[in-house]
Design an enzyme around this catalytic site. Structure first.
Site, PDB file in Angstrom:
ATOM      1  N   ASP A  79       0.834  -1.196   0.000  1.00  0.00           N
ATOM      2  CA  ASP A  79       0.000   0.000   0.000  1.00  0.00           C
ATOM      3  C   ASP A  79       0.875   1.254   0.000  1.00  0.00           C
ATOM      4  OD1 ASP A  79      -2.192  -1.665   0.161  1.00  0.00           O
ATOM      5  OD2 ASP A  79      -2.323  -1.528   2.354  1.00  0.00           O
ATOM      6  N   ILE A  80       0.272   2.363  -0.342  1.00  0.00           N
ATOM      7  CA  ILE A  80       1.004   3.631  -0.421  1.00  0.00           C
ATOM      8  C   ILE A  80       1.595   4.029   0.933  1.00  0.00           C
ATOM      9  CG2 ILE A  80      -1.067   5.046  -0.015  1.00  0.00           C
ATOM     10  CD1 ILE A  80       0.108   7.084  -2.017  1.00  0.00           C
TER      11      ILE A  80
END
Length: 241
Positions: free
Chosen positions: A112-113
């Site tokens: 994920d970011i």
């Protein structure tokens, strides 16, 4: 459907090898070979169908292209980067690589970011399939910093599998190691959507920081600072599968 091979091929066709590390199509490589523009280990090769070894040194118009064969990298992913080949809003992890022909690389095991740590990048689809496919149960280990202290019985709950919201089955058994009151190490063998964060949410906790330490037997190189990368060793490549 045939099962993907667990072995990396020792030789490749010249046209495939060069197309992997340049912007040339196989047809363009064939044309360049006929024009005597390609050398392998210093010798001119005019047949684009000839075989080359993975350790061979390829040159086009006198410029070294590096070794033949698929490419494998590990990256220490920083916050704010997305594991995608294109994104209109955020920087992508491929932006951190100084390599030719970036468009032929893809991410094997996304993050994920807001998650940091080990990302593997390759142009070998069969190899990355063995990481991502649930059938292969490739273990992935994370460090997590939690908002609240973790309960002692969480270890047993993770080992039995967690019921996630809107899921029809429990997660596969996961290994949870309590490092401190709200710091843990967790190893999972599947990759459901936001799985680690959702597992702790199911127990009434929240992940503040998540960092991937390893995939299979490949551990993040401690010498790599955030945003740095290096090629995998042959032993690391062979460990997948």
């Amino acid at each position: 459907m045939a099962k993907p091979s667990s072995k990396t091929p020792e030789t490749l066709r010249l046209d495939k090898a060069i197309s992997q590390v340049t912007d040339l199509s196989r047809a363009e490589v064939k044309r360049a070979a006929r024009q005597e523009r390609i050398t392998v280990n210093g010798k001119t090769v005019t047949d684009s169908a000839s075989k080359v070894n993975l350790s061979d040194e390829l040159c086009l118009d006198g410029e070294p292209l590096g070794a033949a064969g698929p490419r494998y990298f590990m990256l220490n992913k920083p916050l704010g980067y997305v594991c995608a080949t294109k994104d209109g809003e955020h920087p992508i992890v491929l932006d951190l690589l100084d390599e030719p022909n970036l468009q032929k690389l893809h991410i094997a095991g996304r993050l994920d970011i807001d998650t940091t740590g080990l990302v593997l990048i390759t142009d070998d689809g069969q190899w990355s399939h063995r990481i991502a496919s649930p059938r292969h149960q490739c273990a992935k280990t994370y460090y997590a910093h939690l908002a609240e202290p973790i309960a002692d019985d969480a270890v047993d709950k993770f080992a039995k599998g967690i019921w996630l919201n809107n899921e029809k089955t429990r997660t596969k058994p996961a290994k949870l190691e309590i490092l401190y009151r709200n710091e843990v190490r967790i190893t999972i063998t599947e990759g459901r959507y936001h799985q680690v964060k959702r597992m702790f949410a199911a127990l009434g906790n929240r992940v503040l920081e998540l960092h991937r330490e390893s995939i299979g037997e490949i551990a993040l190189d401690e010498m790599l600072t955030e945003g740095e990368y290096r090629a995998l060793t042959p032993e690391e490549v062979a460990s997948i599968g």
